[in-house]
Structure formats: structure tokens, C-alpha cells
Design a protein around this motif. Structure first.
Motif, PDB file in Angstrom:
ATOM      1  N   THR A  24      43.490  42.140  28.310  1.00  0.00           N
ATOM      2  CA  THR A  24      43.251  43.173  29.311  1.00  0.00           C
ATOM      3  C   THR A  24      43.778  44.539  28.920  1.00  0.00           C
ATOM      4  N   GLU A  33      36.095  46.619  33.164  1.00  0.00           N
ATOM      5  CA  GLU A  33      36.614  46.616  34.531  1.00  0.00           C
ATOM      6  C   GLU A  33      36.188  47.869  35.291  1.00  0.00           C
ATOM      7  N   MET A  73      36.420  41.658  40.387  1.00  0.00           N
ATOM      8  CA  MET A  73      36.629  42.320  39.101  1.00  0.00           C
ATOM      9  C   MET A  73      37.794  43.298  39.125  1.00  0.00           C
ATOM     10  N   GLY A  77      42.273  43.428  35.557  1.00  0.00           N
ATOM     11  CA  GLY A  77      43.071  44.209  34.611  1.00  0.00           C
ATOM     12  C   GLY A  77      44.563  44.058  34.812  1.00  0.00           C
ATOM     13  N   TYR A  80      45.176  39.362  34.858  1.00  0.00           N
ATOM     14  CA  TYR A  80      44.104  38.538  34.300  1.00  0.00           C
ATOM     15  C   TYR A  80      44.514  37.081  34.143  1.00  0.00           C
ATOM     16  N   MET A 131      33.526  39.950  30.750  1.00  0.00           N
ATOM     17  CA  MET A 131      34.941  39.710  31.040  1.00  0.00           C
ATOM     18  C   MET A 131      35.317  38.259  30.754  1.00  0.00           C
TER      19      MET A 131
END
Length: 142
Positions: A24, A33, A73, A77, A80, A131
Motif C-alpha cells: 500500500t 485507491e 476501497m 491504503g 490493507y 487492488m
């Protein structure tokens, strides 16, 4: 009676957290993200942007789905290691956005709604898959 140590102290868990933190912190993950948050906000506002703002079931669906996509979503970040499974939920939300105009019936301009939802859903689906793939790609390297 034996006591078992807490899972929090397991060495594999520490390694997994470190790996997810590396994932991340990359510019690619941060870009995915950011694009995902923009996509979610657009999906939520799309009935008013694309011009099918009357309160139809699809407009309500897009509002709820867009907000849910942002929530899924948005936490990736910062946490994660605890939320990476939510990326799969984002993939499902993207797929739902694509099929929603056909699944939800009601008075609507099918040209606008189909084009809007297929494009937005496709972008959401791809961002969710991106992701999901980031953890696997880093795992293969590290």
C-alpha cells in the motif's frame, strides 16, 4: 491445561503485515485507491451527472453502490492488512454496476443508464481487481 500464545505474536502475521504495508505504500497502490475513490463518488453522483436524476430505483442503486464502493476501497491504503478482502467486494460491486440496468426495472432512459453503468462498472471492476492483484504480485516478488 495448556495455554496457547496469542495469534498476534505469530511471526507469519508480522511478515504479512509488513508485506501489506509495502504493497500500500507504493505509488501504484495509492493511485489505484485515489482513482477508486473518484470512481465511487462519480457512481454515487452519476444519476445527477448523466441526467437520470429522477428518483428511480437505478438512481438509488447507483447512490448506494457508489458509497459502498468508496467505503470498500477507501480503507485499503491505511489498513490493507485488515481490509484486503474488501477489494473482492469492490470487484463484486463493479460487476453489479454493469448488470444493474438490466436487473433493475423501472422508468429510465436505457441509453444513458446502460452506457453510464457499463463504463463506470467496468472501471470499478478493473480497479478492484488491480487492488486484489497487488498483494499477489508483491507476494511473488518478496
Amino acid at each position: 491445561m495448556t495455554t496457547h500464545p496469542s495469534i498476534e505474536h505469530h511471526p507469519d502475521l508480522a511478515e504479512m503485515r509488513t508485506r501489506f504495508e509495502r504493497v500500500t505504500s507504493t505509488p501504484a497502490a495509492q493511485a489505484v485507491e485515489a482513482l477508486a475513490l473518484i470512481t465511487g463518488v462519480y457512481l454515487a453522483a452519476s444519476p445527477w451527472i448523466a441526467g437520470f436524476a429522477i428518483l428511480t430505483p437505478l438512481a438509488v442503486n447507483n447512490l448506494i453502490t457508489g458509497l459502498a464502493f468508496c467505503l470498500c476501497m477507501g480503507g485499503l491504503g491505511s489498513a490493507y492488512e485488515r481490509t484486503h478482502a474488501m477489494a473482492w467486494t469492490a470487484v463484486a460491486l463493479g460487476a453489479w454496476t454493469i448488470i444493474a440496468p438490466w436487473a433493475i426495472r423501472g422508468e429510465m432512459d436505457f441509453t444513458r443508464t446502460i452506457v453510464n453503468n457499463v463504463i463506470t462498472g467496468g472501471v470499478a471492476l478493473c480497479l478492484g481487481l488491480a487492488m486484489v492483484a497487488m498483494a499477489g504480485r508483491n507476494e511473488a516478488r518478496g
